[in-house]
Scaffold this motif. Structure first.
Motif, PDB file in Angstrom:
ATOM      1  N   MET A  40       0.838  -1.187   0.000  1.00 20.35           N
ATOM      2  CA  MET A  40       0.000   0.000   0.000  1.00 20.35           C
ATOM      3  C   MET A  40       0.877   1.244   0.000  1.00 20.35           C
ATOM      4  SD  MET A  40      -2.912  -1.326   2.670  1.00 20.35           S
ATOM      5  CE  MET A  40      -4.026   0.033   2.397  1.00 20.35           C
ATOM      6  N   PRO A  41       0.350   2.382  -0.425  1.00 14.92           N
ATOM      7  CA  PRO A  41       1.166   3.600  -0.509  1.00 14.92           C
ATOM      8  C   PRO A  41       1.864   3.924   0.803  1.00 14.92           C
ATOM      9  CG  PRO A  41      -0.944   3.928  -1.594  1.00 14.92           C
ATOM     10  CD  PRO A  41      -1.019   2.599  -0.914  1.00 14.92           C
ATOM     11  N   GLY A  42       3.185   4.044   0.755  1.00 11.47           N
ATOM     12  CA  GLY A  42       3.963   4.400   1.925  1.00 11.47           C
ATOM     13  C   GLY A  42       4.091   3.315   2.977  1.00 11.47           C
ATOM     14  N   LYS A  43       3.650   2.117   2.672  1.00  4.85           N
ATOM     15  CA  LYS A  43       3.657   1.024   3.651  1.00  4.85           C
ATOM     16  C   LYS A  43       4.574  -0.106   3.223  1.00  4.85           C
ATOM     17  CE  LYS A  43       0.510   3.070   6.129  1.00  4.85           C
ATOM     18  NZ  LYS A  43       0.851   3.652   7.457  1.00  4.85           N
ATOM     19  N   GLY A  44       4.639  -1.135   4.050  1.00  6.70           N
ATOM     20  CA  GLY A  44       5.530  -2.248   3.798  1.00  6.70           C
ATOM     21  C   GLY A  44       4.921  -3.341   2.937  1.00  6.70           C
ATOM     22  N   LEU A  45       5.682  -4.405   2.766  1.00  8.62           N
ATOM     23  CA  LEU A  45       5.235  -5.551   1.980  1.00  8.62           C
ATOM     24  C   LEU A  45       4.320  -6.435   2.825  1.00  8.62           C
ATOM     25  CD1 LEU A  45       8.638  -6.561   0.345  1.00  8.62           C
ATOM     26  CD2 LEU A  45       6.879  -5.020  -0.571  1.00  8.62           C
ATOM     27  N   GLU A  46       3.252  -6.901   2.214  1.00  9.33           N
ATOM     28  CA  GLU A  46       2.301  -7.777   2.906  1.00  9.33           C
ATOM     29  C   GLU A  46       2.080  -9.039   2.085  1.00  9.33           C
ATOM     30  OE1 GLU A  46      -1.199  -5.544   4.848  1.00  9.33           O
ATOM     31  OE2 GLU A  46      -0.660  -4.349   3.062  1.00  9.33           O
ATOM     32  N   TRP A  47       2.150 -10.174   2.724  1.00  6.17           N
ATOM     33  CA  TRP A  47       1.915 -11.461   2.075  1.00  6.17           C
ATOM     34  C   TRP A  47       0.429 -11.684   1.907  1.00  6.17           C
ATOM     35  CZ3 TRP A  47       4.068 -14.884  -0.785  1.00  6.17           C
ATOM     36  CH2 TRP A  47       3.548 -16.182  -0.869  1.00  6.17           C
ATOM     37  N   MET A  48       0.014 -11.993   0.669  1.00  7.77           N
ATOM     38  CA  MET A  48      -1.402 -12.210   0.403  1.00  7.77           C
ATOM     39  C   MET A  48      -1.745 -13.691   0.287  1.00  7.77           C
ATOM     40  SD  MET A  48      -2.066  -9.254  -2.431  1.00  7.77           S
ATOM     41  CE  MET A  48      -3.859  -9.389  -2.317  1.00  7.77           C
ATOM     42  N   GLY A  49      -0.902 -14.435  -0.410  1.00 13.24           N
ATOM     43  CA  GLY A  49      -1.183 -15.847  -0.617  1.00 13.24           C
ATOM     44  C   GLY A  49      -0.422 -16.368  -1.818  1.00 13.24           C
TER      45      GLY A  49
ATOM     46  N   ASP B  99       1.778 -19.468   6.165  1.00 12.91           N
ATOM     47  CA  ASP B  99       2.844 -19.948   5.285  1.00 12.91           C
ATOM     48  C   ASP B  99       4.028 -19.001   5.177  1.00 12.91           C
ATOM     49  OD1 ASP B  99       0.317 -21.352   3.333  1.00 12.91           O
ATOM     50  OD2 ASP B  99       1.859 -22.513   4.352  1.00 12.91           O
ATOM     51  N   VAL B 100       3.780 -17.737   4.896  1.00 12.47           N
ATOM     52  CA  VAL B 100       4.852 -16.761   4.714  1.00 12.47           C
ATOM     53  C   VAL B 100       4.488 -15.496   5.477  1.00 12.47           C
ATOM     54  CG1 VAL B 100       6.068 -15.307   3.049  1.00 12.47           C
ATOM     55  CG2 VAL B 100       5.483 -17.655   2.438  1.00 12.47           C
ATOM     56  N   VAL B 101       5.463 -14.910   6.177  1.00 12.15           N
ATOM     57  CA  VAL B 101       5.238 -13.655   6.874  1.00 12.15           C
ATOM     58  C   VAL B 101       6.382 -12.696   6.582  1.00 12.15           C
ATOM     59  CG1 VAL B 101       3.802 -14.504   8.759  1.00 12.15           C
ATOM     60  CG2 VAL B 101       6.286 -14.629   8.977  1.00 12.15           C
ATOM     61  N   PHE B 102       6.063 -11.408   6.518  1.00 10.23           N
ATOM     62  CA  PHE B 102       7.049 -10.359   6.305  1.00 10.23           C
ATOM     63  C   PHE B 102       7.220  -9.541   7.582  1.00 10.23           C
ATOM     64  CE2 PHE B 102       8.321 -10.222   1.935  1.00 10.23           C
ATOM     65  CZ  PHE B 102       7.295 -10.793   1.209  1.00 10.23           C
ATOM     66  N   GLY B 103       8.397  -8.933   7.699  1.00  3.50           N
ATOM     67  CA  GLY B 103       8.595  -7.914   8.706  1.00  3.50           C
ATOM     68  C   GLY B 103       8.090  -6.579   8.188  1.00  3.50           C
ATOM     69  N   GLY B 104       8.040  -5.602   9.072  1.00  2.18           N
ATOM     70  CA  GLY B 104       7.526  -4.294   8.703  1.00  2.18           C
ATOM     71  C   GLY B 104       8.483  -3.442   7.891  1.00  2.18           C
ATOM     72  N   GLY B 105       9.741  -3.897   7.805  1.00  2.00           N
ATOM     73  CA  GLY B 105      10.724  -3.180   6.998  1.00  2.00           C
ATOM     74  C   GLY B 105      11.613  -2.254   7.806  1.00  2.00           C
ATOM     75  N   THR B 106      12.846  -2.128   7.364  1.00  2.00           N
ATOM     76  CA  THR B 106      13.827  -1.222   7.969  1.00  2.00           C
ATOM     77  C   THR B 106      14.368  -0.306   6.892  1.00  2.00           C
ATOM     78  OG1 THR B 106      14.515  -2.787   9.682  1.00  2.00           O
ATOM     79  CG2 THR B 106      16.073  -1.046   9.095  1.00  2.00           C
ATOM     80  N   LYS B 107      14.301   0.989   7.137  1.00  3.21           N
ATOM     81  CA  LYS B 107      14.855   1.951   6.177  1.00  3.21           C
ATOM     82  C   LYS B 107      16.327   2.172   6.489  1.00  3.21           C
ATOM     83  CE  LYS B 107      14.249   6.564   4.236  1.00  3.21           C
ATOM     84  NZ  LYS B 107      14.239   6.016   2.856  1.00  3.21           N
ATOM     85  N   LEU B 108      17.183   1.841   5.544  1.00  2.00           N
ATOM     86  CA  LEU B 108      18.617   2.046   5.689  1.00  2.00           C
ATOM     87  C   LEU B 108      19.015   3.370   5.050  1.00  2.00           C
ATOM     88  CD1 LEU B 108      21.550   1.283   6.302  1.00  2.00           C
ATOM     89  CD2 LEU B 108      21.568   0.009   4.135  1.00  2.00           C
TER      90      LEU B 108
END
Lengths: 121, 111
Positions: A40-49, B99-108
């Motif tokens: 989403m705009p300005g947000k992180g990566l999200e796993w959908m499936g 099954d798969v999970v992401f972290g929220g991210g780190t800005k370097l």
């Protein structure tokens, strides 16, 4: 060259339906999972499936279960992500991705270029 | 709220080394050697930098390395370069329905 090519940007109104695509080439499409990721705009990566095109085994993140439908047509090496009724919160870039080795879930080295979906009235 | 916890930001000067963390649980990071790291520049697709905790895909600089201890994985970048400035996301296989999970991210930020 192994690649995933996604369909182009879309502008939709809330409540409309949409199906975007991800076409694989340069490898045996049926033998690798295809995952979908939202940003989403300005947000992180999200796993959908993800889907395994060989037998259409499909798995959804609980956050997206019931919100989207993932499908694939192995005869044309294409995976799909679809919505029956879009919400404004659906505005995002959607990426498809393939793992580096067939069983390496979470390790995606081949990515589509992303499809920008804008949902606005 | 992401399943994996990453610091919001890290910074370093060119030539220095930095390490960023990714903390999960025994159901994801701690339970499997299936942690990946992605580099994400604005407007670009994510790029796989590390997979299966320590492996580098072909073409990725050996300045990037990964490790894991318990429920926390780490990405180390040595000899920082300006082009390393990006968002970094950790990712793990997770038992159960996700099954798969992401972290929220780190800005370097490269100073």
């Amino acid at each position: 060259e192994v690649q995933l090519v996604q369909s182009g940007a879309e502008i939709k109104k809330p409540g409309e339906s949409l199906k975007i695509s991800c076409k694989g080439s340069g490898y045996t499409f049926a033998r690798y999972w295809i995952g979908w990721v939202r940003q989403m705009p300005g947000k992180g990566l999200e796993w959908m499936g993800m889907i395994y095109p060989g037998d259409s085994d499909t798995r959804y993140s609980p956050s997206f279960q019931g919100q989207v439908t993932i499908s694939a047509d192995k005869s044309i090496s294409t995976a799909y992500l679809q919505w029956s009724s879009l919400k404004a919160s659906g505005t995002a870039i959607y990426f498809c991705a393939r793992p580096i080795v067939a069983a390496a879930l979470g390790a995606f080295d081949i990515w589509g270029q992303g499809t920008m979906v804008t949902v606005s009235s | 709220q992401s399943a994996l916890t990453q610091p919001a930001s890290v910074a370093g000067s060119p030539g220095q080394s930095i390490t960023m963390s990714c903390t999960g649980t025994s159901s994801n990071v701690g339970g499997y050697n299936l942690v990946s790291w992605y580099q994400k520049h604005p407007g670009k697709a994510p790029k796989l930098m590390i997979y299966e905790v320590t492996k580098r895909p072909s073409g990725v600089s050996n300045r990037f390395s990964g490790s894991k201890s318990g429920n926390t994985a780490s990405l180390t970048i040595s000899g920082l370069q300006a082009e390393d400035e990006a968002d970094y996301y950790c990712c793990s296989y997770a038992a159960g329905s996700t099954d798969v999970v992401f972290g929220g991210g780190t800005k370097l930020t490269v100073l």
